[in-house]
Design a protein around this motif. Structure first.
Motif, PDB file in Angstrom:
ATOM      1  N   LYS A 110     -37.357 -55.875 -22.752  1.00  0.00           N
ATOM      2  CA  LYS A 110     -38.132 -55.224 -21.821  1.00  0.00           C
ATOM      3  C   LYS A 110     -37.267 -54.297 -20.914  1.00  0.00           C
ATOM      4  CE  LYS A 110     -40.707 -58.315 -19.653  1.00  0.00           C
ATOM      5  NZ  LYS A 110     -41.414 -59.464 -18.754  1.00  0.00           N
ATOM      6  N   THR A 129     -38.165 -50.336 -20.798  1.00  0.00           N
ATOM      7  CA  THR A 129     -38.353 -49.452 -19.487  1.00  0.00           C
ATOM      8  C   THR A 129     -37.364 -48.292 -19.575  1.00  0.00           C
ATOM      9  OG1 THR A 129     -38.804 -51.665 -18.608  1.00  0.00           O
ATOM     10  CG2 THR A 129     -38.120 -49.752 -17.238  1.00  0.00           C
ATOM     11  N   GLN A 186     -47.610 -55.892 -22.865  1.00  0.00           N
ATOM     12  CA  GLN A 186     -47.248 -54.971 -21.720  1.00  0.00           C
ATOM     13  C   GLN A 186     -47.938 -53.615 -22.173  1.00  0.00           C
ATOM     14  OE1 GLN A 186     -43.709 -54.710 -19.900  1.00  0.00           O
ATOM     15  NE2 GLN A 186     -43.733 -52.802 -19.018  1.00  0.00           N
ATOM     16  N   VAL A 205     -42.960 -56.992 -25.775  1.00  0.00           N
ATOM     17  CA  VAL A 205     -41.579 -56.769 -25.078  1.00  0.00           C
ATOM     18  C   VAL A 205     -41.299 -58.137 -25.066  1.00  0.00           C
ATOM     19  CG1 VAL A 205     -41.893 -54.688 -24.163  1.00  0.00           C
ATOM     20  CG2 VAL A 205     -42.656 -56.613 -23.040  1.00  0.00           C
ATOM     21  N   SER A 212     -37.910 -60.950 -23.278  1.00  0.00           N
ATOM     22  CA  SER A 212     -36.717 -61.279 -22.369  1.00  0.00           C
ATOM     23  C   SER A 212     -35.922 -62.114 -23.376  1.00  0.00           C
ATOM     24  CB  SER A 212     -37.235 -61.967 -21.165  1.00  0.00           C
ATOM     25  OG  SER A 212     -37.926 -60.990 -20.439  1.00  0.00           O
ATOM     26  N   GLU A 255     -37.740 -53.973 -14.887  1.00  0.00           N
ATOM     27  CA  GLU A 255     -38.976 -52.988 -15.231  1.00  0.00           C
ATOM     28  C   GLU A 255     -39.163 -51.893 -13.927  1.00  0.00           C
ATOM     29  OE1 GLU A 255     -42.549 -55.071 -16.642  1.00  0.00           O
ATOM     30  OE2 GLU A 255     -41.498 -56.703 -15.784  1.00  0.00           O
TER      31      GLU A 255
END
Length: 589
Positions: free
Chosen positions: A98, A102, A159, A164, A166, A551
């Motif tokens: 993520k 970003t 998203q 995405v 983690s 993000e």
């Protein structure tokens, strides 16, 4: 070298006013001289310049042609590159992060070139998961990488229509350890010019495209030009399989073939001359047209190396035979080798200026065979062979990057692809802890403020109280563009000036009468911390820049300078200055 755009009558009037200012402000023994239109970014040497810190510090007078742009570049002028080595060291798997998505999205719109030295050792395998065919690895957690990521996929969320993830900290730590050992193997390959083949699977391609698409980047995929038949013609079997798979997925991809073909003899002991390379590109164009989804896809090349004799000869022959086949001409430049140990080596003006000569050579070849064809700097980095630890990944290297963009824009280079966004070694924008490095923060501010319309600048120096010493030519570099239209904090017609101060003293810049009646927003970038120019952190107007979370970017807060105020550039800094609401004619359309 191409000269600046012809001046209109208003532009001549502004210049005349500037000369009047120079005459009235200087002592009889001082002098003011304007830079040649061919070198609009350079401060000319003043007579009787002053020592740093003396009362006789020269005042730099600056004017900008607001009537018409000298160039209009691609919206993707600042673009990115990923090296195929991320397949070997395992980092490709983590492109779904993520935080990485970003950070990449922050630099969009841009191209993402997937290419480098290992482009010519890539083989596509239309196999979803090759992990089950591998032997046991050093530990269970990493031995079946794709299987682990399949489990991570379960935790992925949507998203903006993108996948995405983690990743667990333990997984990231194990990956960093794996990448460190793999880095040594990759570096050994590069130094010995003996490379192993790299397999890109269907799953790997899916992850690569997902990353580019999620981040708003347009993927340019490099194809293996060293996959040859016995008669030395290009073997298209792997490429055709790849095209069919990508078309079936409806992946919007542009293409290129090979990387630094002028270096093939030293890499593999086999040369490919310009005639053969032109035939290969023509064959690739035919192949793209045969796959319905890609019959109008863009093709870039030939990705020639630094334009020395062999590279220029190859480029000249290639453009003669295949200039009409490609959509833009690409070549590469890297500044330093791994032997550099000092910060000062990154600050030499002759190093910064070396690129201009290379641009001129390439432009001459292109204009001879394909006038008007776009030229890209298709691979650009502060150093080669993986970079230089604590140098090419620090604030010291930001001066090279900033000057490259300014110089490339003035010379009409349509796109500059930075090597590398995220990678092994020390030339990347984002480190292996997913933290932005100084070149990333500069790139982010550049993307937010600088538009594709390039403006001519004119510079003069005034010595108020002449002393011994001199103003060093080239250590103060000034560029100007129309402010980015995508930045809604500024109305169309605003101008962004960015300045590189390589002097070890403060420099004062006074705007011309036609520019000084507007509020100026300052975005001053300086190293943060006690490491000086070796710092890996950056401050903007005195505030450290860091991600708020995975993000969220920090707010890029400008410092407001009142109208008419002299700009004071601290030593060894890079500054962006937005002239608000100046209503420049060149920037309104």
């Amino acid at each position: 070298m191409q000269r600046a755009h012809p001046r209109s009558s208003c532009w001549w009037l502004a210049s005349l006013l500037l000369r009047v200012i120079c005459t009235s402000s200087s002592s009889p023994s001082s002098s003011s001289s304007f830079s040649s239109p061919s070198f609009p970014m350079y401060q000319r040497r003043g007579v009787g310049g002053s020592r740093a810190g003396s009362l006789g510090t020269p005042l730099v007078l600056l004017d900008v042609n607001t009537r018409s742009p000298t160039r209009v570049l691609s919206e993707n002028f600042l673009s990115l590159q990923l090296d195929p080595s991320i397949i070997s060291d395992g980092w490709l798997v983590f492109l779904s992060s993520k935080r990485l998505v970003t950070l990449a999205r922050g630099l969009s719109p841009a191209f993402l070139r997937f290419g480098g030295k290992r482009t010519d050792f890539l083989q596509f395998n239309n196999q979803k998961n090759l992990a089950k065919y591998r032997g046991p690895g050093p530990d269970y957690y990493l031995k079946n990488y794709d299987d682990d990521i399949v489990r991570s996929d379960i935790a992925m969320d949507k998203q903006n229509g993108c996948k995405v993830a983690s990743h667990p900290d333990m997984m990231l730590q194990l990956q960093r350890e794996k990448a460190a050992s793999t880095h040594l193997v990759l570096l050994k390959e590069q130094l010995s010019n003996i490379y192993s083949n790299v397999t890109i699977t269907a799953r790997s391609l899916d992850k690569l495209y997902n990353f580019a698409d999620c981040a708003g980047l347009h993927l340019i995929l490099g194809l293996n030009a060293l996959h040859r038949n016995p008669d030395n013609s290009w073997n298209t079997s792997s490429t055709l399989t790849l095209l069919k798979y990508s078309a079936g997925k409806k992946y919007n991809i542009s293409w290129e073939l090979g990387n630094e073909p002028n270096a093939y003899r030293s890499m593999v002991g086999r040369a490919i001359n310009s005639t053969q390379l032109a035939q290969d590109y023509t064959q690739l164009r035919t192949l793209l047209q045969s796959v319905r989804y890609y019959n109008r896809a863009h093709l870039y090349g030939p990705n020639a190396g630094r334009p020395r004799r062999n590279a220029i000869l190859l480029l000249d022959g290639f453009m003669k035979d295949a200039g009409s086949v490609i959509d833009a001409v690409t070549w590469q430049h890297y500044f330093q080798d791994g032997g550099v140990k000092k910060v000062e080596d990154f600050l030499k003006t002759r190093l910064l200026d070396a690129l201009r000569e290379q641009m001129t050579k390439v432009a001459k070849v292109v204009s001879t065979h394909a006038p008007g064809k776009k030229v890209w700097l298709g691979g650009l980095g502060p150093a080669w062979s993986g970079g230089i630890n604590n140098l090419s990944d620090t604030f010291a290297a930001a001066f090279l990057w900033a000057n490259t963009l300014g110089m490339a824009a003035v010379q009409g280079i349509d796109v500059v692809l930075r090597h590398s966004f995220f990678d092994y070694g020390y030339t990347h924008l984002v480190d292996q802890h997913f933290n932005p490095l100084p070149d990333y923060w500069f790139s982010l501010v550049f993307k937010r403020l600088v538009g594709p319309r390039v403006l001519a600048v004119q510079v003069a120096t005034v010595q108020r109280k002449p002393r011994t010493g001199r103003v060093i030519r080239g250590k103060l570099r000034i560029y100007a563009h129309c402010t980015s239209y995508s930045n809604h904090n500024y109305m169309r017609g605003s101008i962004t000036i960015y300045i590189i101060n390589l002097h070890r003293s403060r420099k004062k810049i006074k705007l011309a009468v036609t520019l000084r009646n507007n509020t100026v927003h300052q975005y001053l970038l300086q190293p943060y911390g006690n490491d000086g120019l070796r710092a890996k952190h950056v401050q903007l107007n005195g505030e450290r820049l860091s991600m708020l979370d995975n993000e969220t970017f920090p707010e890029l807060k400008p410092k407001t300078l009142r109208a008419g105020r002299t700009i004071a550039m601290p030593p060894m800094t890079i500054g962006f200055y937005v002239l608000k609401n100046i209503n420049a004619y060149a920037c309104r359309r």
